[in-house]
Enzyme design. Sequence first.
Site, PDB file in Angstrom:
ATOM      1  NE  ARG A  60      -4.138   1.868   2.037  1.00 17.95           N
ATOM      2  CZ  ARG A  60      -4.243   3.126   2.453  1.00 17.95           C
ATOM      3  NH1 ARG A  60      -3.230   3.689   3.109  1.00 17.95           N
ATOM      4  NH2 ARG A  60      -5.330   3.842   2.238  1.00 17.95           N
ATOM      5  CB  SER A  63       1.404  10.230   0.122  1.00 10.84           C
ATOM      6  OG  SER A  63       0.403  10.636   1.021  1.00 10.84           O
ATOM      7  CE1 TYR A 170       0.745  15.161   1.280  1.00 17.33           C
ATOM      8  CE2 TYR A 170       0.837  14.371   3.548  1.00 17.33           C
ATOM      9  CZ  TYR A 170       0.837  14.114   2.196  1.00 17.33           C
ATOM     10  OH  TYR A 170       0.946  12.824   1.739  1.00 17.33           O
ATOM     11  CE1 TYR A 252      -2.898  -1.039   4.802  1.00 13.95           C
ATOM     12  CE2 TYR A 252      -3.638   0.891   6.022  1.00 13.95           C
ATOM     13  CZ  TYR A 252      -2.647  -0.006   5.693  1.00 13.95           C
ATOM     14  OH  TYR A 252      -1.402   0.103   6.278  1.00 13.95           O
ATOM     15  CD1 TRP A 383       6.397  11.455   8.104  1.00 15.56           C
ATOM     16  CD2 TRP A 383       7.012  10.141   6.414  1.00 15.56           C
ATOM     17  NE1 TRP A 383       7.101  12.225   7.222  1.00 15.56           N
ATOM     18  CE2 TRP A 383       7.492  11.447   6.166  1.00 15.56           C
ATOM     19  CE3 TRP A 383       7.286   9.136   5.483  1.00 15.56           C
ATOM     20  CZ2 TRP A 383       8.222  11.763   5.025  1.00 15.56           C
ATOM     21  CZ3 TRP A 383       8.013   9.453   4.358  1.00 15.56           C
ATOM     22  CH2 TRP A 383       8.469  10.756   4.133  1.00 15.56           C
TER      23      TRP A 383
END
Length: 405
Positions: A60, A63, A170, A252, A383
């Site tokens: 996945r 972004s 963002y 997801y 991240w």
Amino acid sequence: MEQIDKTFHEAVADGRIHGAVLIAKDVTGKVDISRSYGVRSLREEDPAKRPPMTSDTPMRVASCSKLLTSIMVLQLVERGLASYDETLERLLPEVAGLKVLTGFDEAGNPIEREPKSPVLLNSGLCYPLTFPLLHQYRKWQGLALEQDYDNLDQNFKFPLLFDPGTSWAYGPGLDWCSRLVERASGMSTEAYLQKYIVEPLGIGADNMTFELQKHPAMQARRGDMTFRSQGDFATSSERAGTQQLRYRDENYWHKDIQPHGGQGIYTTPDAYMKVLWSILTNDGKLLKPESRDTLFQRVLSSEAEKGMDAYCEKFKAFVMGVPVPAEVKHSHSVGAMLALEDCDGDRWRREGNLSWSGLPNIIWQIDEKAGLCSIWAFHLKPWADPICVELGTKFERAAFSMLKQ
């Protein structure tokens, strides 16, 4: 690459990372790298049962979806079905009608005003995580702050925070563009992705999709998400990158939702590299030359660029240009972040470098001056994990150094 191989094998062996994929290629043929290390999942307790990470492991990409959606929109512009100068009343009236949120009254109701400039594709939309005003607005809506709903309206129907064109943040503009693609083309976003990106590059539907549940073969070989933190972003106590890696299931993987063009694509590093290579070489398979060139042109006003600098300075944890040094001036094109100066002379990313990244430490770059594109993918959160950034940067610099050999 011998030293890079040694470094990554050691990082897997001592548990700093579970796996990684590194791919780089240049137009002269000096650089043609594809390396995979470690495993794609920590779900099995027995290490011997853990499947290997490979360059065709579906991930996945979060972004990193944004570049693909930007390309789809540029294709629509080429065909006269959309325009960057057109207001959004025709294709996205739910976004065109958004107002600017300025605060809340004593009763806790939002105070909004009409925007002073029209809402275009590059608007004043912001992801709510970094803005207290939007925290409060989501609470007023009775909706969770996290974007865990299965549709765009519940995830991203909230006001602007500034007049379009006057700043930068963002935000979910490219998420909304997946709906724009449907309305402009008359096709589902998935069908459009398959016809105009997947098929021209010979990628195959089992290697790139919004709809993972319809691809059991892809589901069977996908990577799991690995975590070094409790969540998607590290807390101050977690930022040293010393926490133990662990497997955690994610919703997801089990349910397809409305296409979210800013984050919802599943693909492999190999497949994504085909897109980067097409753009670098300007082969015309995805975009006409003049459309492709817009990906490397600044679109922000000087005022908006100052807003982008201020945003990146304030929200360092959300700067998607990692690993570009913070002091390097940057802007934004219709597709991603642009470096406005060399990052380290001619030894690394050059002026005009185009780059972006995905939440699970997946980072791509296209460097026209060097004639090199690359992607590194860890599929690991949080991240900007410092270990991933350090290792990925070493790989990227090694690839650039090979151009001088």
